[in-house]
Design a protein around this motif. Structure first.
Motif, PDB file in Angstrom:
ATOM      1  N   LEU A  33      18.602  27.747  -2.972  1.00 14.69           N
ATOM      2  CA  LEU A  33      17.473  27.141  -3.680  1.00 14.69           C
ATOM      3  C   LEU A  33      17.872  25.825  -4.340  1.00 14.69           C
ATOM      4  O   LEU A  33      17.029  24.949  -4.544  1.00 14.69           O
ATOM      5  CB  LEU A  33      16.912  28.110  -4.724  1.00 14.69           C
ATOM      6  N   GLU A  34      19.170  25.675  -4.652  1.00 11.88           N
ATOM      7  CA  GLU A  34      19.622  24.442  -5.294  1.00 11.88           C
ATOM      8  C   GLU A  34      19.518  23.230  -4.364  1.00 11.88           C
ATOM      9  O   GLU A  34      19.645  22.094  -4.818  1.00 11.88           O
ATOM     10  CB  GLU A  34      21.052  24.596  -5.843  1.00 11.88           C
ATOM     11  N   GLN A  35      19.261  23.448  -3.066  1.00 17.36           N
ATOM     12  CA  GLN A  35      19.051  22.337  -2.129  1.00 17.36           C
ATOM     13  C   GLN A  35      17.701  21.659  -2.350  1.00 17.36           C
ATOM     14  O   GLN A  35      17.501  20.530  -1.906  1.00 17.36           O
ATOM     15  CB  GLN A  35      19.129  22.832  -0.687  1.00 17.36           C
ATOM     16  N   LEU A  36      16.793  22.351  -3.008  1.00 19.79           N
ATOM     17  CA  LEU A  36      15.495  21.752  -3.317  1.00 19.79           C
ATOM     18  C   LEU A  36      15.687  20.610  -4.301  1.00 19.79           C
ATOM     19  O   LEU A  36      16.627  20.621  -5.106  1.00 19.79           O
ATOM     20  CB  LEU A  36      14.557  22.805  -3.920  1.00 19.79           C
ATOM     21  N   LYS A  37      14.776  19.648  -4.268  1.00 14.99           N
ATOM     22  CA  LYS A  37      14.872  18.510  -5.172  1.00 14.99           C
ATOM     23  C   LYS A  37      13.670  18.475  -6.103  1.00 14.99           C
ATOM     24  O   LYS A  37      12.528  18.608  -5.652  1.00 14.99           O
ATOM     25  CB  LYS A  37      14.957  17.207  -4.364  1.00 14.99           C
ATOM     26  N   GLU A  38      13.955  18.301  -7.379  1.00 18.29           N
ATOM     27  CA  GLU A  38      12.875  18.174  -8.356  1.00 18.29           C
ATOM     28  C   GLU A  38      11.987  17.001  -7.977  1.00 18.29           C
ATOM     29  O   GLU A  38      12.464  15.969  -7.528  1.00 18.29           O
ATOM     30  CB  GLU A  38      13.443  17.962  -9.765  1.00 18.29           C
ATOM     31  N   GLY A  39      10.666  17.215  -8.150  1.00 17.73           N
ATOM     32  CA  GLY A  39       9.713  16.151  -7.864  1.00 17.73           C
ATOM     33  C   GLY A  39       9.249  16.101  -6.421  1.00 17.73           C
ATOM     34  O   GLY A  39       8.472  15.236  -6.051  1.00 17.73           O
ATOM     35  N   GLU A  40       9.733  17.031  -5.594  1.00 15.06           N
ATOM     36  CA  GLU A  40       9.292  17.088  -4.206  1.00 15.06           C
ATOM     37  C   GLU A  40       8.390  18.300  -4.000  1.00 15.06           C
ATOM     38  O   GLU A  40       8.407  19.244  -4.783  1.00 15.06           O
ATOM     39  CB  GLU A  40      10.496  17.190  -3.264  1.00 15.06           C
ATOM     40  N   TYR A  41       7.627  18.238  -2.927  1.00 17.75           N
ATOM     41  CA  TYR A  41       6.774  19.361  -2.566  1.00 17.75           C
ATOM     42  C   TYR A  41       7.499  20.252  -1.563  1.00 17.75           C
ATOM     43  O   TYR A  41       8.291  19.763  -0.750  1.00 17.75           O
ATOM     44  CB  TYR A  41       5.449  18.866  -1.973  1.00 17.75           C
ATOM     45  N   VAL A  42       7.213  21.555  -1.636  1.00 15.84           N
ATOM     46  CA  VAL A  42       7.841  22.513  -0.740  1.00 15.84           C
ATOM     47  C   VAL A  42       6.790  23.505  -0.256  1.00 15.84           C
ATOM     48  O   VAL A  42       5.833  23.827  -0.967  1.00 15.84           O
ATOM     49  CB  VAL A  42       9.018  23.237  -1.446  1.00 15.84           C
TER      50      VAL A  42
ATOM     51  N   GLU B 279      12.094  22.527 -11.048  1.00 17.04           N
ATOM     52  CA  GLU B 279      13.467  22.922 -11.355  1.00 17.04           C
ATOM     53  C   GLU B 279      14.035  23.631 -10.130  1.00 17.04           C
ATOM     54  O   GLU B 279      13.346  24.430  -9.506  1.00 17.04           O
ATOM     55  CB  GLU B 279      13.486  23.875 -12.556  1.00 17.04           C
ATOM     56  N   ALA B 280      15.285  23.331  -9.814  1.00 18.30           N
ATOM     57  CA  ALA B 280      15.946  24.013  -8.697  1.00 18.30           C
ATOM     58  C   ALA B 280      17.433  24.041  -8.972  1.00 18.30           C
ATOM     59  O   ALA B 280      18.051  23.003  -9.212  1.00 18.30           O
ATOM     60  CB  ALA B 280      15.650  23.291  -7.384  1.00 18.30           C
ATOM     61  N   ASN B 281      17.985  25.238  -8.961  1.00 14.89           N
ATOM     62  CA  ASN B 281      19.423  25.406  -9.156  1.00 14.89           C
ATOM     63  C   ASN B 281      19.854  26.707  -8.486  1.00 14.89           C
ATOM     64  O   ASN B 281      19.047  27.343  -7.808  1.00 14.89           O
ATOM     65  CB  ASN B 281      19.778  25.366 -10.652  1.00 14.89           C
ATOM     66  N   ALA B 282      21.084  27.095  -8.675  1.00 16.29           N
ATOM     67  CA  ALA B 282      21.606  28.291  -8.016  1.00 16.29           C
ATOM     68  C   ALA B 282      20.974  29.579  -8.543  1.00 16.29           C
ATOM     69  O   ALA B 282      21.023  30.605  -7.871  1.00 16.29           O
ATOM     70  CB  ALA B 282      23.121  28.352  -8.172  1.00 16.29           C
ATOM     71  N   LYS B 283      20.348  29.535  -9.725  1.00 14.99           N
ATOM     72  CA  LYS B 283      19.780  30.740 -10.330  1.00 14.99           C
ATOM     73  C   LYS B 283      18.300  30.940 -10.036  1.00 14.99           C
ATOM     74  O   LYS B 283      17.816  32.067 -10.034  1.00 14.99           O
ATOM     75  CB  LYS B 283      19.991  30.721 -11.847  1.00 14.99           C
ATOM     76  N   ARG B 284      17.557  29.813  -9.818  1.00 15.86           N
ATOM     77  CA  ARG B 284      16.121  29.941  -9.583  1.00 15.86           C
ATOM     78  C   ARG B 284      15.521  28.622  -9.110  1.00 15.86           C
ATOM     79  O   ARG B 284      16.098  27.554  -9.313  1.00 15.86           O
ATOM     80  CB  ARG B 284      15.393  30.405 -10.839  1.00 15.86           C
ATOM     81  N   ALA B 285      14.345  28.755  -8.514  1.00 23.00           N
ATOM     82  CA  ALA B 285      13.497  27.599  -8.239  1.00 23.00           C
ATOM     83  C   ALA B 285      12.225  27.816  -9.047  1.00 23.00           C
ATOM     84  O   ALA B 285      11.673  28.924  -9.072  1.00 23.00           O
ATOM     85  CB  ALA B 285      13.177  27.494  -6.759  1.00 23.00           C
TER      86      ALA B 285
END
Length: 185
Positions: free
Chosen positions: A2-11, A33-39
């Protein structure tokens, strides 16, 4: 992942059933927010497509919490009457470069703004357990996830703290305003 996601982008968000069939999709969620613990992803007037072909648009902003290590995800709907939580018992979420994905395991817990909980879809869970052959290990993991979820609700652990939800919603509004000023939206 999930940490591959980037803040400010759509998914794109996809939920499947245990047999691999598509259950529900959300056309776009805005990553705040995106990090190893949650999106943490916001849906706001987002197109949702159901497996039976129905399509609908979400009515209110919702802050979605998706976890790589928890057997549930949480949708926090911000309504005039307060924050309503809809919790899906589901496999841990992953991001594969295309979408955030998980497997929905039928059981749901609704939490109203004052903390009253309602367990939903127990019959559907039992039916799908037989039809799709949920293993005893899977059943145990799902029920352990339900127990952990109920503890988090009772103790008002994240994301069941209204203050955190309002803070994240303010962050979303600020990010949207900044995007608007930069001409991105």
């Amino acid at each position: 992942m999930l940490e591959q996601l980037k803040e400010g982008e759509y998914v794109y968000i996809q939920s499947f059933k245990h047999d691999g069939s598509l259950h529900r999709t959300w056309a776009m969620g805005y990553v705040i927010e995106a990090n190893a613990k949650r999106a943490v992803v916001v849906t706001n007037h987002t197109l949702v497509s159901e497996s039976d072909g129905r399509k609908w648009i979400t009515r209110e902003p919702a802050i979605c919490f998706l976890y790589p290590d928890k057997w549930y995800n949480v949708i926090c709907m911000i309504r005039k009457t307060g924050i309503h939580y809809y919790c899906n018992l589901a496999s841990p979420s992953l991001y594969d470069g295309e979408a955030i994905k998980n497997i929905d395991y039928d059981l749901d817990v609704k939490v109203n703004p004052v903390g009253k909980t309602t367990l939903l879809d127990e019959d559907e869970y039992r039916e799908h357990m037989m039809q799709m052959g949920y293993s005893s290990a899977l059943d145990k993991a799902i029920n352990k996830g339900l127990d952990k979820l109920m503890v988090d609700i009772r103790l008002k652990n994240s994301p069941f703290d209204h203050t955190e939800i309002y803070h994240l919603y303010d962050k979303y509004l600020d990010m949207m305003e900044q995007s608007r000023k930069e001409g991105k939206n």
